[in-house]
Design a protein around this motif. Structure first.
Motif, PDB file in Angstrom:
ATOM      1  N   MET A 151       0.831  -1.204   0.000  1.00 60.39           N
ATOM      2  CA  MET A 151       0.000   0.000   0.000  1.00 60.39           C
ATOM      3  C   MET A 151       0.869   1.259   0.000  1.00 60.39           C
ATOM      4  O   MET A 151       0.583   2.233  -0.704  1.00 60.39           O
ATOM      5  CB  MET A 151      -0.915   0.002   1.228  1.00 60.39           C
ATOM      6  N   PHE A 152       1.922   1.224   0.790  1.00 60.05           N
ATOM      7  CA  PHE A 152       2.832   2.362   0.882  1.00 60.05           C
ATOM      8  C   PHE A 152       3.548   2.604  -0.446  1.00 60.05           C
ATOM      9  O   PHE A 152       3.578   3.727  -0.954  1.00 60.05           O
ATOM     10  CB  PHE A 152       3.852   2.122   1.991  1.00 60.05           C
ATOM     11  N   LEU A 153       4.116   1.558  -1.012  1.00 62.66           N
ATOM     12  CA  LEU A 153       4.843   1.691  -2.274  1.00 62.66           C
ATOM     13  C   LEU A 153       3.926   2.159  -3.395  1.00 62.66           C
ATOM     14  O   LEU A 153       4.298   3.008  -4.217  1.00 62.66           O
ATOM     15  CB  LEU A 153       5.506   0.361  -2.648  1.00 62.66           C
ATOM     16  N   TYR A 154       2.700   1.630  -3.408  1.00 60.83           N
ATOM     17  CA  TYR A 154       1.765   2.038  -4.454  1.00 60.83           C
ATOM     18  C   TYR A 154       1.344   3.498  -4.270  1.00 60.83           C
ATOM     19  O   TYR A 154       1.101   4.208  -5.245  1.00 60.83           O
ATOM     20  CB  TYR A 154       0.525   1.135  -4.476  1.00 60.83           C
ATOM     21  N   SER A 155       1.273   3.937  -3.023  1.00 61.10           N
ATOM     22  CA  SER A 155       0.918   5.336  -2.771  1.00 61.10           C
ATOM     23  C   SER A 155       1.962   6.276  -3.384  1.00 61.10           C
ATOM     24  O   SER A 155       1.616   7.355  -3.884  1.00 61.10           O
ATOM     25  CB  SER A 155       0.776   5.599  -1.265  1.00 61.10           C
ATOM     26  N   ILE A 156       3.222   5.869  -3.337  1.00 60.48           N
ATOM     27  CA  ILE A 156       4.289   6.668  -3.947  1.00 60.48           C
ATOM     28  C   ILE A 156       4.139   6.687  -5.465  1.00 60.48           C
ATOM     29  O   ILE A 156       4.253   7.737  -6.113  1.00 60.48           O
ATOM     30  CB  ILE A 156       5.681   6.108  -3.577  1.00 60.48           C
ATOM     31  N   ILE A 157       3.864   5.519  -6.016  1.00 63.82           N
ATOM     32  CA  ILE A 157       3.703   5.406  -7.469  1.00 63.82           C
ATOM     33  C   ILE A 157       2.541   6.267  -7.954  1.00 63.82           C
ATOM     34  O   ILE A 157       2.657   6.998  -8.938  1.00 63.82           O
ATOM     35  CB  ILE A 157       3.481   3.936  -7.874  1.00 63.82           C
ATOM     36  N   ILE A 158       1.419   6.190  -7.254  1.00 67.74           N
ATOM     37  CA  ILE A 158       0.223   6.894  -7.728  1.00 67.74           C
ATOM     38  C   ILE A 158       0.369   8.408  -7.624  1.00 67.74           C
ATOM     39  O   ILE A 158      -0.131   9.145  -8.461  1.00 67.74           O
ATOM     40  CB  ILE A 158      -1.044   6.403  -6.983  1.00 67.74           C
ATOM     41  N   ILE A 159       1.095   8.894  -6.620  1.00 69.16           N
ATOM     42  CA  ILE A 159       1.246  10.352  -6.497  1.00 69.16           C
ATOM     43  C   ILE A 159       2.211  10.879  -7.565  1.00 69.16           C
ATOM     44  O   ILE A 159       2.070  12.023  -8.019  1.00 69.16           O
ATOM     45  CB  ILE A 159       1.711  10.744  -5.074  1.00 69.16           C
ATOM     46  N   ILE A 160       3.155  10.037  -7.977  1.00 70.34           N
ATOM     47  CA  ILE A 160       4.036  10.416  -9.089  1.00 70.34           C
ATOM     48  C   ILE A 160       3.239  10.472 -10.394  1.00 70.34           C
ATOM     49  O   ILE A 160       3.368  11.411 -11.181  1.00 70.34           O
ATOM     50  CB  ILE A 160       5.221   9.438  -9.212  1.00 70.34           C
ATOM     51  N   ILE A 161       2.399   9.454 -10.606  1.00 70.57           N
ATOM     52  CA  ILE A 161       1.541   9.428 -11.802  1.00 70.57           C
ATOM     53  C   ILE A 161       0.619  10.637 -11.817  1.00 70.57           C
ATOM     54  O   ILE A 161       0.456  11.312 -12.842  1.00 70.57           O
ATOM     55  CB  ILE A 161       0.713   8.115 -11.831  1.00 70.57           C
ATOM     56  N   PHE A 162       0.012  10.913 -10.676  1.00 70.70           N
ATOM     57  CA  PHE A 162      -0.904  12.058 -10.551  1.00 70.70           C
ATOM     58  C   PHE A 162      -0.196  13.369 -10.906  1.00 70.70           C
ATOM     59  O   PHE A 162      -0.691  14.155 -11.712  1.00 70.70           O
ATOM     60  CB  PHE A 162      -1.445  12.112  -9.122  1.00 70.70           C
ATOM     61  N   SER A 163       0.963  13.597 -10.326  1.00 72.22           N
ATOM     62  CA  SER A 163       1.699  14.836 -10.561  1.00 72.22           C
ATOM     63  C   SER A 163       2.145  14.950 -12.015  1.00 72.22           C
ATOM     64  O   SER A 163       2.078  16.035 -12.616  1.00 72.22           O
ATOM     65  CB  SER A 163       2.924  14.897  -9.631  1.00 72.22           C
ATOM     66  N   ALA A 164       2.588  13.833 -12.594  1.00 75.56           N
ATOM     67  CA  ALA A 164       3.024  13.837 -13.994  1.00 75.56           C
ATOM     68  C   ALA A 164       1.863  14.153 -14.930  1.00 75.56           C
ATOM     69  O   ALA A 164       2.012  14.941 -15.883  1.00 75.56           O
ATOM     70  CB  ALA A 164       3.647  12.494 -14.357  1.00 75.56           C
ATOM     71  N   MET A 165       0.700  13.581 -14.671  1.00 73.36           N
ATOM     72  CA  MET A 165      -0.448  13.799 -15.552  1.00 73.36           C
ATOM     73  C   MET A 165      -1.009  15.217 -15.422  1.00 73.36           C
ATOM     74  O   MET A 165      -1.613  15.726 -16.355  1.00 73.36           O
ATOM     75  CB  MET A 165      -1.534  12.760 -15.281  1.00 73.36           C
ATOM     76  N   LEU A 166      -0.816  15.836 -14.262  1.00 70.92           N
ATOM     77  CA  LEU A 166      -1.209  17.244 -14.137  1.00 70.92           C
ATOM     78  C   LEU A 166      -0.423  18.098 -15.126  1.00 70.92           C
ATOM     79  O   LEU A 166      -0.939  19.065 -15.681  1.00 70.92           O
ATOM     80  CB  LEU A 166      -0.949  17.755 -12.713  1.00 70.92           C
ATOM     81  N   ALA A 167       0.834  17.721 -15.329  1.00 71.90           N
ATOM     82  CA  ALA A 167       1.698  18.462 -16.251  1.00 71.90           C
ATOM     83  C   ALA A 167       1.426  18.090 -17.712  1.00 71.90           C
ATOM     84  O   ALA A 167       1.441  18.951 -18.593  1.00 71.90           O
ATOM     85  CB  ALA A 167       3.161  18.208 -15.912  1.00 71.90           C
ATOM     86  N   LEU A 168       1.164  16.819 -17.944  1.00 75.37           N
ATOM     87  CA  LEU A 168       1.058  16.331 -19.314  1.00 75.37           C
ATOM     88  C   LEU A 168      -0.312  16.514 -19.944  1.00 75.37           C
ATOM     89  O   LEU A 168      -0.438  16.586 -21.176  1.00 75.37           O
ATOM     90  CB  LEU A 168       1.436  14.836 -19.358  1.00 75.37           C
ATOM     91  N   ASP A 169      -1.351  16.579 -19.122  1.00 73.24           N
ATOM     92  CA  ASP A 169      -2.706  16.645 -19.699  1.00 73.24           C
ATOM     93  C   ASP A 169      -3.520  17.801 -19.124  1.00 73.24           C
ATOM     94  O   ASP A 169      -4.730  17.689 -18.961  1.00 73.24           O
ATOM     95  CB  ASP A 169      -3.439  15.312 -19.488  1.00 73.24           C
ATOM     96  N   VAL A 170      -2.852  18.901 -18.790  1.00 68.90           N
ATOM     97  CA  VAL A 170      -3.552  20.072 -18.310  1.00 68.90           C
ATOM     98  C   VAL A 170      -4.291  20.743 -19.468  1.00 68.90           C
ATOM     99  O   VAL A 170      -3.809  20.775 -20.593  1.00 68.90           O
ATOM    100  CB  VAL A 170      -2.574  21.069 -17.644  1.00 68.90           C
ATOM    101  N   VAL A 171      -5.496  21.224 -19.196  1.00 67.44           N
ATOM    102  CA  VAL A 171      -6.275  21.916 -20.212  1.00 67.44           C
ATOM    103  C   VAL A 171      -5.759  23.355 -20.333  1.00 67.44           C
ATOM    104  O   VAL A 171      -5.739  24.104 -19.358  1.00 67.44           O
ATOM    105  CB  VAL A 171      -7.767  21.942 -19.854  1.00 67.44           C
ATOM    106  N   ARG A 172      -5.299  23.712 -21.521  1.00 69.31           N
ATOM    107  CA  ARG A 172      -4.702  25.032 -21.732  1.00 69.31           C
ATOM    108  C   ARG A 172      -5.761  26.082 -22.091  1.00 69.31           C
ATOM    109  O   ARG A 172      -6.800  25.747 -22.605  1.00 69.31           O
ATOM    110  CB  ARG A 172      -3.629  24.958 -22.830  1.00 69.31           C
TER     111      ARG A 172
END
Length: 284
Positions: free
Chosen positions: A263-284
């Motif tokens: 659960m802990f390791l996956y929490s790290i993975i998911i927050i990285i994915i979340f932060s990356a997608m905020l940058a990659l798929d933000v509505v301009r």
């Protein structure tokens, strides 16, 4: 000497938080990045977070000496005096605040200082030791970094900042509970008032399910309210659903420590994915 001053800032925590700062900044910038502002924001909040971590190390040096994972920390072993640590923390906080004030805006400084105050004074000095709600209070300060990034880019505290804050606050809870479960002996020995110690692992698992479900709903808010696109929704929403599934698996887990580590390791993975997608798929 340098290694001692570096380790007492808890670089792992700084790195993890800087990732969310970057995500929040990219969300607020909406594709029109000012690299100088971005870099100043990252460095400024990193210094403020480092300040909080040094203060926390000073405050927690008594309980750190009891727990196996923290008994070799610099202040516990007497490799740095308490006075030096306090001066160091103050300098870090001052420099970080000064940089944010100079390069960003007052709103960003206020949000950063609120996070520092909650972490050092409210959480570290009281709630962590005396209340079962310490994790909830700690989640407030943990949710501040991405909001700092967002406010630095926009100079606004609007719906986007609120959604970011809610998402990260919800994420903090199962993340922290997972640590407490696989480090249960340490937390029990130090008499830390956290849910698994006070209410047991079974009750904690139920709350972890509730928080992961709430997190999965909250992350969808970014797309629902027009901040991100459907790629974000599919990738982050799908990742959040997998976290919910893993949380439910805890109800039948044979080895609670092993499950909690996942659960802990996956929490790290998911927050990285979340932060990356905020940058990659933000509505301009």
């Amino acid at each position: 000497m340098i290694k001692k001053f570096f380790s007492v800032t808890k670089p792992g925590i700084i790195f993890g938080n800087v990732i969310t700062v970057a995500g929040g900044f990219c969300l607020g910038a909406r594709g029109t990045h000012d690299f100088g502002l971005f870099l100043a924001t990252l460095i400024g909040i990193a210094l403020v977070i480092a300040s909080g971590c040094v203060f926390n190390n000073y405050i927690d040096r008594d309980i750190d000496s009891i727990m196996e994972r923290t008994r070799n920390r610099v202040l516990v072993k007497g490799l740095m005096s308490g006075t030096t640590a306090l001066i160091y923390a103050t300098i870090l906080g001052f420099l970080g605040t000064l940089l944010l004030y100079w390069q960003t805006n007052r709103l960003t400084v206020i949000v950063a200082l609120i996070g520092l105050f909650v972490y050092v004074i409210v959480y570290s000095m009281w709630f962590k030791r005396h209340s079962i709600y310490g994790t909830l209070i700690g989640s407030i300060s943990g949710a501040v970094p991405p909001v700092v990034g967002y406010c630095a880019a926009t100079n606004r505290f609007d719906l986007g900042a609120i959604i970011l804050f809610v998402i990260l606050s919800l994420w903090q809870m199962p993340h922290s509970f997972a640590i407490a479960i696989f480090r249960l002996k340490d937390y029990t020995a130090a008499s830390i008032s956290i849910l698994p110690v006070k209410k047991g692992i079974a009750a904690t698992k139920i709350q972890m399910i509730a928080y992961t479900v709430a997190f999965a709903i909250a992350v969808c808010g970014m797309t629902i309210f027009g901040y991100t696109g459907f790629s974000y929704l599919i990738i982050v929403g799908g990742s959040a659903a997998l976290w919910v599934r893993l949380a439910f698996k805890g109800l039948s887990a044979q080895d609670d420590r092993k499950w909690a580590r996942k659960m802990f390791l996956y929490s790290i993975i998911i927050i990285i994915i979340f932060s990356a997608m905020l940058a990659l798929d933000v509505v301009r």
